[in-house]
Design an enzyme around this catalytic site. Structure first.
Site, PDB file in Angstrom:
ATOM      1  N   LYS A 167     106.426 -92.455  37.145  1.00  0.00           N
ATOM      2  CA  LYS A 167     107.304 -92.464  38.299  1.00  0.00           C
ATOM      3  C   LYS A 167     108.772 -92.276  37.911  1.00  0.00           C
ATOM      4  O   LYS A 167     109.644 -92.211  38.779  1.00  0.00           O
ATOM      5  CB  LYS A 167     107.132 -93.762  39.088  1.00  0.00           C
ATOM      6  CG  LYS A 167     105.741 -93.900  39.713  1.00  0.00           C
ATOM      7  CD  LYS A 167     105.629 -95.154  40.554  1.00  0.00           C
ATOM      8  CE  LYS A 167     104.247 -95.242  41.202  1.00  0.00           C
ATOM      9  NZ  LYS A 167     104.093 -96.466  42.028  1.00  0.00           N
ATOM     10  N   HIS A 179      84.451-100.117  45.397  1.00  0.00           N
ATOM     11  CA  HIS A 179      84.020-100.573  44.083  1.00  0.00           C
ATOM     12  C   HIS A 179      82.555-100.222  43.901  1.00  0.00           C
ATOM     13  O   HIS A 179      81.868 -99.810  44.849  1.00  0.00           O
ATOM     14  CB  HIS A 179      84.238-102.080  43.917  1.00  0.00           C
ATOM     15  CG  HIS A 179      85.647-102.447  43.571  1.00  0.00           C
ATOM     16  ND1 HIS A 179      86.244-102.055  42.396  1.00  0.00           N
ATOM     17  CD2 HIS A 179      86.590-103.153  44.260  1.00  0.00           C
ATOM     18  CE1 HIS A 179      87.482-102.508  42.356  1.00  0.00           C
ATOM     19  NE2 HIS A 179      87.721-103.175  43.491  1.00  0.00           N
ATOM     20  N   ASP A 212      79.453 -97.647  38.246  1.00  0.00           N
ATOM     21  CA  ASP A 212      80.617 -97.315  37.436  1.00  0.00           C
ATOM     22  C   ASP A 212      80.257 -96.544  36.163  1.00  0.00           C
ATOM     23  O   ASP A 212      80.883 -95.523  35.855  1.00  0.00           O
ATOM     24  CB  ASP A 212      81.356 -98.591  37.022  1.00  0.00           C
ATOM     25  CG  ASP A 212      82.255 -99.125  38.129  1.00  0.00           C
ATOM     26  OD1 ASP A 212      82.405 -98.450  39.153  1.00  0.00           O
ATOM     27  OD2 ASP A 212      82.803-100.235  37.959  1.00  0.00           O
ATOM     28  N   ARG A 227     101.183 -97.226  31.479  1.00  0.00           N
ATOM     29  CA  ARG A 227     102.461 -97.364  32.165  1.00  0.00           C
ATOM     30  C   ARG A 227     103.111 -98.686  31.778  1.00  0.00           C
ATOM     31  O   ARG A 227     102.404 -99.672  31.504  1.00  0.00           O
ATOM     32  CB  ARG A 227     102.288 -97.290  33.676  1.00  0.00           C
ATOM     33  CG  ARG A 227     101.362 -98.315  34.305  1.00  0.00           C
ATOM     34  CD  ARG A 227     101.238 -98.060  35.802  1.00  0.00           C
ATOM     35  NE  ARG A 227     100.356 -99.003  36.466  1.00  0.00           N
ATOM     36  CZ  ARG A 227      99.056 -98.818  36.617  1.00  0.00           C
ATOM     37  NH1 ARG A 227      98.497 -97.728  36.111  1.00  0.00           N
ATOM     38  NH2 ARG A 227      98.316 -99.704  37.259  1.00  0.00           N
TER      39      ARG A 227
END
Length: 376
Positions: free
Chosen positions: A69, A133, A163, A42
């Site tokens: 967006k 997290h 993760d 983005r």
């Protein structure tokens, strides 16, 4: 870089909706395996708080800039989706749908798409919409509580267990399995819900079996593989460095105590009541020499002992250097792609993708002219 890799996934097209952490790492794995991964960044970025030129989790990828967006943003992504095999996103549940690029939107344009979703808590459940997290995810699964010394706080294993092991790797497994299904006669695309809590819990399967069998105590530092055993742990050397010992089997243990020089004085390894005494004897011996000296003693033996190296030292280890476990690309030392393939070898062929740098090339290669000039 053209986006056409030589690995086993050559020809597979992946759209990655930019995020941080396990999603980008999963997409890197697919790119390392030869997939053409296009990262949708983005405007303004939003990745790691480092220069994008050093974010190696974006290696072997290409990047386009699309503002999801904006009025035309979702449509541009869906044009890519029409030509893709896989999409990966790591938004909170419901965000992709609100942006117009959720599973229903994508499957309406491409029924064969594998839609990979990477989250910490999963797509449903009481905490699905909560922030989190790695450390929280591995905490509630019991994994964090196993790591560290008794009487001390649990030790934090960076973000490797949650993760990447419980998250990225399980997402990739799911994506590849779903891709295989989609390509079978009568198969179709589907959604892969990869939650870090699910993957991390799955990693503890063997331990749960041992607990049920009475072979594992549900507390830190009291078991064979968690540092409770004196011949499976780490010991400080005279220069403040450490050696790692994993001499579990009898024949390896015999070699270990012989080379360490305590074969005649070490108490019986199966006498757990004297494990404290054994640990003290092992620790005293290791403190008598430097890490380099002990490395020379144990190198190439079956004692299952190795030096504990830092991240900067690891690439110079003789075995890793001989195998090319690490590679240098673009001035950055980094792990080479893994695993290895006999017929479709992999390699690092491109550095970290710079946001938007490949927009025109992807527009041409994928046949999406609307991307040109960052038209989204």
């Amino acid at each position: 870089m053209t986006g056409t890799g030589n690995g086993p996934l050559a020809g597979v097209r992946v759209v990655e909706l930019a995020g941080i952490g396990p999603g980008p790492f999963a997409a890197m794995l697919l790119a390392d395996l030869g997939a053409d991964v296009v990262r949708v960044d983005r405007p303004g970025g939003g990745g790691l708080a480092i220069d994008p030129a050093y974010d190696v989790t974006n290696r072997n990828k290409r990047s386009v800039l699309i503002d999801l967006k904006s009025a035309g943003g979702p449509g541009r992504v869906l044009e890519l989706v029409e030509r893709a095999d896989v999409l990966i996103e790591g938004f909170r549940p419901g965000v992709a749908e609100r942006l117009g690029v959720g599973p229903a939107d994508c499957h309406a344009r491409n029924p064969g798409l594998v839609y990979g979703r990477m989250t910490g808590w999963g797509q449903e459940g009481p905490l699905a919409h909560s922030a989190g997290h790695d450390i929280a995810y591995i905490a509630v699964t019991g994994a964090l509580g196993m790591i560290g010394n008794p009487g001390e706080p649990p030790a934090v294993p960076a973000n490797l267990v949650g993760d990447y092991a419980g998250g990225s790797l399980y997402l990739v497994i799911g994506v590849l399995a779903a891709l295989q299904h989609a390509r079978t006669p009568g198969g179709a695309g589907q959604v892969v819900d990869a939650a870090i809590v699910d993957g991390t819990a799955h990693l503890t399967a063997m331990i749960h079996g041992m607990v049920a069998a009475g072979g594992w105590q549900d507390r830190r530092g009291a078991n064979l593989l968690d540092g409770g055993c004196p011949f499976y742990g780490t010991y400080e050397t005279s220069d403040g460095q450490y050696m790692a010992v994993g001499a579990l089997e009898q024949q390896f243990y015999d070699e270990f105590v012989r080379l360490l020089g305590i074969a005649q004085e070490a108490p019986a390894r199966k006498d757990t009541a004297r494990w404290g005494e054994l640990r003290e004897a092992v620790a005293a011996r290791f403190k008598a020499r430097t890490r380099a000296q002990w490395t020379e003693v144990f190198e190439g033996t079956d004692a299952c002992v190795a030096p504990v190296l830092s991240l900067r030292e690891a690439p110079e280890h003789p075995h890793l250097a001989a195998r090319g476990t690490f590679t240098d690309f673009g001035g950055i030392t980094q792990p080479a792609p893994a695993p290895r393939f006999s017929a479709t070898p992999t390699a690092v062929t491109g550095g970290p993708a710079r946001p938007g740098a490949d927009t025109d090339a992807v527009a041409a290669d994928w046949g999406v002219p609307g991307l040109t000039g960052r038209g989204a």
